[in-house]
Scaffold this motif. Structure first.
Motif, PDB file in Angstrom:
ATOM      1  N   UNK A  15      65.199   9.764  18.494  1.00 23.68           N
ATOM      2  CA  UNK A  15      64.242   8.904  17.780  1.00 23.68           C
ATOM      3  C   UNK A  15      64.775   8.420  16.436  1.00 23.68           C
ATOM      4  N   UNK A  16      65.418   9.315  15.683  1.00 24.33           N
ATOM      5  CA  UNK A  16      65.797   8.994  14.309  1.00 24.33           C
ATOM      6  C   UNK A  16      67.295   8.843  14.083  1.00 24.33           C
ATOM      7  N   UNK A  17      68.114   9.270  15.045  1.00 22.57           N
ATOM      8  CA  UNK A  17      69.559   9.295  14.836  1.00 22.57           C
ATOM      9  C   UNK A  17      69.945  10.628  14.216  1.00 22.57           C
ATOM     10  N   UNK A  18      71.213  10.979  14.334  1.00 21.80           N
ATOM     11  CA  UNK A  18      71.657  12.300  13.862  1.00 21.80           C
ATOM     12  C   UNK A  18      71.503  12.462  12.358  1.00 21.80           C
ATOM     13  N   UNK A  19      71.975  11.492  11.585  1.00 18.22           N
ATOM     14  CA  UNK A  19      71.962  11.627  10.126  1.00 18.22           C
ATOM     15  C   UNK A  19      70.541  11.600   9.561  1.00 18.22           C
ATOM     16  N   UNK A  20      69.766  10.591   9.916  1.00 20.64           N
ATOM     17  CA  UNK A  20      68.404  10.492   9.390  1.00 20.64           C
ATOM     18  C   UNK A  20      67.528  11.608   9.956  1.00 20.64           C
TER      19      UNK A  20
ATOM     20  N   UNK B 252      56.901  21.778  19.927  1.00 18.49           N
ATOM     21  CA  UNK B 252      56.061  20.631  20.316  1.00 18.49           C
ATOM     22  C   UNK B 252      55.069  20.290  19.205  1.00 18.49           C
ATOM     23  N   UNK B 253      54.458  21.312  18.604  1.00 17.52           N
ATOM     24  CA  UNK B 253      53.526  21.083  17.495  1.00 17.52           C
ATOM     25  C   UNK B 253      54.245  20.427  16.319  1.00 17.52           C
ATOM     26  N   UNK B 254      55.459  20.878  16.050  1.00 18.00           N
ATOM     27  CA  UNK B 254      56.257  20.295  14.976  1.00 18.00           C
ATOM     28  C   UNK B 254      56.615  18.849  15.316  1.00 18.00           C
ATOM     29  N   UNK B 255      57.015  18.602  16.566  1.00 19.28           N
ATOM     30  CA  UNK B 255      57.375  17.248  16.993  1.00 19.28           C
ATOM     31  C   UNK B 255      56.191  16.297  16.846  1.00 19.28           C
ATOM     32  N   UNK B 256      55.011  16.708  17.293  1.00 21.37           N
ATOM     33  CA  UNK B 256      53.825  15.853  17.205  1.00 21.37           C
ATOM     34  C   UNK B 256      53.485  15.581  15.736  1.00 21.37           C
ATOM     35  N   UNK B 257      53.574  16.593  14.877  1.00 27.08           N
ATOM     36  CA  UNK B 257      53.313  16.408  13.447  1.00 27.08           C
ATOM     37  C   UNK B 257      54.335  15.461  12.821  1.00 27.08           C
ATOM     38  N   UNK B 258      55.595  15.615  13.192  1.00 22.76           N
ATOM     39  CA  UNK B 258      56.658  14.749  12.680  1.00 22.76           C
ATOM     40  C   UNK B 258      56.435  13.307  13.132  1.00 22.76           C
ATOM     41  N   UNK B 259      56.064  13.133  14.384  1.00 20.71           N
ATOM     42  CA  UNK B 259      55.794  11.789  14.913  1.00 20.71           C
ATOM     43  C   UNK B 259      54.616  11.141  14.190  1.00 20.71           C
ATOM     44  N   UNK B 260      53.560  11.898  13.956  1.00 19.43           N
ATOM     45  CA  UNK B 260      52.389  11.357  13.264  1.00 19.43           C
ATOM     46  C   UNK B 260      52.743  10.955  11.832  1.00 19.43           C
ATOM     47  N   UNK B 261      53.531  11.774  11.159  1.00 15.08           N
ATOM     48  CA  UNK B 261      53.893  11.500   9.764  1.00 15.08           C
ATOM     49  C   UNK B 261      54.836  10.308   9.625  1.00 15.08           C
ATOM     50  N   UNK B 262      55.587  10.019  10.670  1.00 15.71           N
ATOM     51  CA  UNK B 262      56.573   8.931  10.596  1.00 15.71           C
ATOM     52  C   UNK B 262      56.180   7.729  11.449  1.00 15.71           C
TER      53      UNK B 262
ATOM     54  N   UNK C 179      55.360   5.656  17.701  1.00 12.90           N
ATOM     55  CA  UNK C 179      54.314   5.248  18.652  1.00 12.90           C
ATOM     56  C   UNK C 179      54.046   6.336  19.694  1.00 12.90           C
ATOM     57  N   UNK C 180      52.780   6.472  20.113  1.00 16.38           N
ATOM     58  CA  UNK C 180      52.417   7.516  21.081  1.00 16.38           C
ATOM     59  C   UNK C 180      53.258   7.500  22.357  1.00 16.38           C
ATOM     60  N   UNK C 181      53.659   6.343  22.831  1.00 13.57           N
ATOM     61  CA  UNK C 181      54.446   6.288  24.071  1.00 13.57           C
ATOM     62  C   UNK C 181      55.830   6.900  23.911  1.00 13.57           C
ATOM     63  N   UNK C 182      56.268   7.138  22.678  1.00 15.10           N
ATOM     64  CA  UNK C 182      57.576   7.764  22.476  1.00 15.10           C
ATOM     65  C   UNK C 182      57.451   9.218  22.028  1.00 15.10           C
ATOM     66  N   UNK C 183      56.250   9.777  22.054  1.00 13.30           N
ATOM     67  CA  UNK C 183      56.042  11.150  21.582  1.00 13.30           C
ATOM     68  C   UNK C 183      56.102  12.193  22.690  1.00 13.30           C
ATOM     69  N   UNK C 184      55.746  11.849  23.895  1.00 15.57           N
ATOM     70  CA  UNK C 184      55.555  12.840  24.945  1.00 15.57           C
ATOM     71  C   UNK C 184      56.622  12.732  26.022  1.00 15.57           C
ATOM     72  N   UNK C 185      57.144  13.871  26.441  1.00 15.86           N
ATOM     73  CA  UNK C 185      58.159  13.909  27.486  1.00 15.86           C
ATOM     74  C   UNK C 185      59.563  13.647  26.975  1.00 15.86           C
ATOM     75  N   UNK C 186      59.709  13.477  25.664  1.00 15.42           N
ATOM     76  CA  UNK C 186      61.031  13.210  25.117  1.00 15.42           C
ATOM     77  C   UNK C 186      61.791  14.511  24.919  1.00 15.42           C
ATOM     78  N   UNK C 187      63.096  14.396  24.854  1.00 15.19           N
ATOM     79  CA  UNK C 187      63.936  15.564  24.615  1.00 15.19           C
ATOM     80  C   UNK C 187      64.338  16.307  25.854  1.00 15.19           C
ATOM     81  N   UNK C 188      63.671  16.039  26.969  1.00 14.29           N
ATOM     82  CA  UNK C 188      64.020  16.730  28.212  1.00 14.29           C
ATOM     83  C   UNK C 188      65.153  16.012  28.914  1.00 14.29           C
ATOM     84  N   UNK C 189      66.010  16.788  29.491  1.00 16.49           N
ATOM     85  CA  UNK C 189      67.100  16.213  30.258  1.00 16.49           C
ATOM     86  C   UNK C 189      66.583  15.709  31.600  1.00 16.49           C
ATOM     87  N   UNK C 190      67.243  14.710  32.129  1.00 13.07           N
ATOM     88  CA  UNK C 190      66.894  14.228  33.464  1.00 13.07           C
ATOM     89  C   UNK C 190      67.207  15.334  34.477  1.00 13.07           C
ATOM     90  N   UNK C 191      66.356  15.501  35.482  1.00  8.41           N
ATOM     91  CA  UNK C 191      66.623  16.531  36.495  1.00  8.41           C
ATOM     92  C   UNK C 191      67.930  16.251  37.233  1.00  8.41           C
TER      93      UNK C 191
END
Length: 95
Positions: free
Chosen positions: A34-39, A68-78, A81-93
Motif C-alpha cells: 500500500x505505502x511502499x517500503x520506505x514510506x 489486523x486491528x493495527x492494519x484497519x486502524x492504519x488504513x483509517x488514519x491514512x 479506501x475500504x476496497x484495499x483494506x481487506x484480504x491484502x497481504x495474503x499470498x496467492x494460493x
C-alpha cells in the motif's frame, strides 16, 4: 521492515482462509504493497493511531495487538479506501 518477534499460534488448526486474524508477515506485506517500503517504514514507526491509544503501528504490534486491528486502524488514519483494506497481504494460493 521488520517488527519485534511475538509468538503467534492459531487457536484451532483450521484453514488459514477461515482465520480472521492477520499474520505479522501479511501485515508487513500489506503495508509495503500500500505505502511502499520506505514510506511504509516511516508510517508504521512514526504515525500515532488514535484507534490504538496513540500508539504507532510498530508499538501496537510489539505490544501484542492483532495485526489486523493495527492494519484497519492504519488504513483509517491514512484514508486507504475500504476496497484495499481487506484480504491484502495474503499470498496467492499455490496451484
Amino acid at each position: 521492515m521488520s517488527f519485534p518477534t511475538t509468538s503467534w499460534r492459531p487457536s484451532t488448526p483450521s484453514c488459514r482462509c477461515a482465520d480472521p486474524r492477520m499474520r505479522r508477515s501479511e501485515f508487513e506485506r500489506a503495508v509495503e504493497d500500500e505505502f511502499g517500503a520506505a514510506y511504509g517504514a516511516v508510517v508504521t514507526a512514526d504515525l500515532g493511531l488514535d484507534a490504538l491509544g496513540g500508539r504507532t503501528a510498530a508499538a501496537a504490534i510489539a505490544a501484542g495487538v492483532d495485526p489486523r486491528e493495527v492494519w484497519v486502524a492504519l488504513c483509517a488514519a491514512t484514508d486507504v479506501p475500504p476496497e484495499r483494506r481487506y484480504g491484502v497481504g495474503r499470498l496467492e494460493p499455490r496451484s
